[in-house]
Scaffold this motif. Structure first.
Motif, PDB file in Angstrom:
ATOM      1  N   ILE A  12      12.875  -4.003  -6.239  1.00 32.21           N
ATOM      2  CA  ILE A  12      13.585  -2.736  -6.427  1.00 32.21           C
ATOM      3  C   ILE A  12      13.621  -2.043  -5.071  1.00 32.21           C
ATOM      4  O   ILE A  12      12.574  -1.656  -4.539  1.00 32.21           O
ATOM      5  N   ASN A  13      14.795  -1.926  -4.518  1.00 31.58           N
ATOM      6  CA  ASN A  13      14.975  -1.405  -3.172  1.00 31.58           C
ATOM      7  C   ASN A  13      15.295   0.090  -3.220  1.00 31.58           C
ATOM      8  O   ASN A  13      16.099   0.536  -4.047  1.00 31.58           O
ATOM      9  N   GLU A  14      14.666   0.858  -2.339  1.00 28.35           N
ATOM     10  CA  GLU A  14      14.897   2.300  -2.268  1.00 28.35           C
ATOM     11  C   GLU A  14      15.851   2.596  -1.118  1.00 28.35           C
ATOM     12  O   GLU A  14      15.629   2.180   0.019  1.00 28.35           O
ATOM     13  N   TYR A  69      17.963   3.833  -6.180  1.00 27.90           N
ATOM     14  CA  TYR A  69      17.205   2.597  -6.358  1.00 27.90           C
ATOM     15  C   TYR A  69      18.164   1.489  -6.780  1.00 27.90           C
ATOM     16  O   TYR A  69      19.018   1.687  -7.647  1.00 27.90           O
ATOM     17  N   LEU A 113      15.909   4.444 -12.110  1.00 26.46           N
ATOM     18  CA  LEU A 113      14.739   3.609 -11.888  1.00 26.46           C
ATOM     19  C   LEU A 113      14.117   3.135 -13.195  1.00 26.46           C
ATOM     20  O   LEU A 113      13.661   1.985 -13.289  1.00 26.46           O
TER      21      LEU A 113
END
Length: 204
Positions: free
Chosen positions: A130-132, A141, A174
């Motif tokens: 999960i990339n921010e 996200y 998210l």
């Protein structure tokens, strides 16, 4: 034969209602389908038709009450028609991924007309994260697939990593991404255990 396992409803980052469906496919062992779609499809289709009708009425009023040449009117009609066609045909209805352990992952984007599919072989999948992402003053996200690329010319044993974001059009929050991430990691670890037991060298 497809069995629906769970259905969740959440809003995306723009406040639009989304529906997440997680389904087990009995045709392939342990494979799952994750589908995120807009909840109010009927309302979206209504606004598409309403926008097209308003554009036609605007052009008629402009021709009747504003003295413009026929050439300018034709240009306006063509531009509005092109914009309406592009908007409708590129309007995303849903996004989904099919995860089949040891085989691969297929990501699909369904538009009003047509769909776009991308398949990644299981041997090319390194991990999922999960990339921010910080965009302006917002924190977004993205569920991102880490895909192995071809070896470098200088070092044949060195693989690169390419980022492949999933569900980039529906933009779930998210809480919804964490559900998909947890289910995917369960499949990934299960495939690794099966690979170790069978003595396969494809799973590291």
């Amino acid at each position: 034969m497809v069995d629906i396992r769970q259905v969740r409803y959440h809003k995306n980052v723009n406040g639009v209602n989304l529906c997440l469906k997680i389904r087990n496919r009995t045709s392939a062992p342990n494979s799952k389908v994750f589908k995120i779609s807009f909840k109010n499809k009927e309302r979206k289709g209504h606004w598409h038709r309403l926008s097209l009708i308003l554009a036609i009425i605007f052009n008629i009023l402009a021709f009747v009450y504003i003295r413009i040449s026929v050439t300018n009117l034709l240009v306006i009609i063509i531009v509005f028609s092109f914009l309406a066609f592009f908007w409708i045909t590129h309007s995303v209805q849903s996004e989904s991924i099919i995860v089949i352990p040891t085989v691969g992952i297929q990501s699909s984007i369904k538009f009003v007309f047509g769909r776009e599919d991308v398949f990644v072989p299981w041997s090319n999948i390194d991990d999922i994260v999960i990339n921010e992402v910080i965009k302006l003053n917002c924190v977004l996200y993205y569920l991102t697939l880490l895909v192995k690329t071809s070896p470098n010319q200088s070092n044949q044993d060195s693989y690169g990593i390419k980022l492949m974001p999933l569900f980039k059009y529906t933009k779930p929050r998210l809480v919804m991404l964490e559900i998909i991430y947890s289910e995917f990691q369960t499949l990934l670890m299960g495939a690794q255990r099966d690979g170790v037991r069978s003595g396969s060298g494809d799973v590291e």
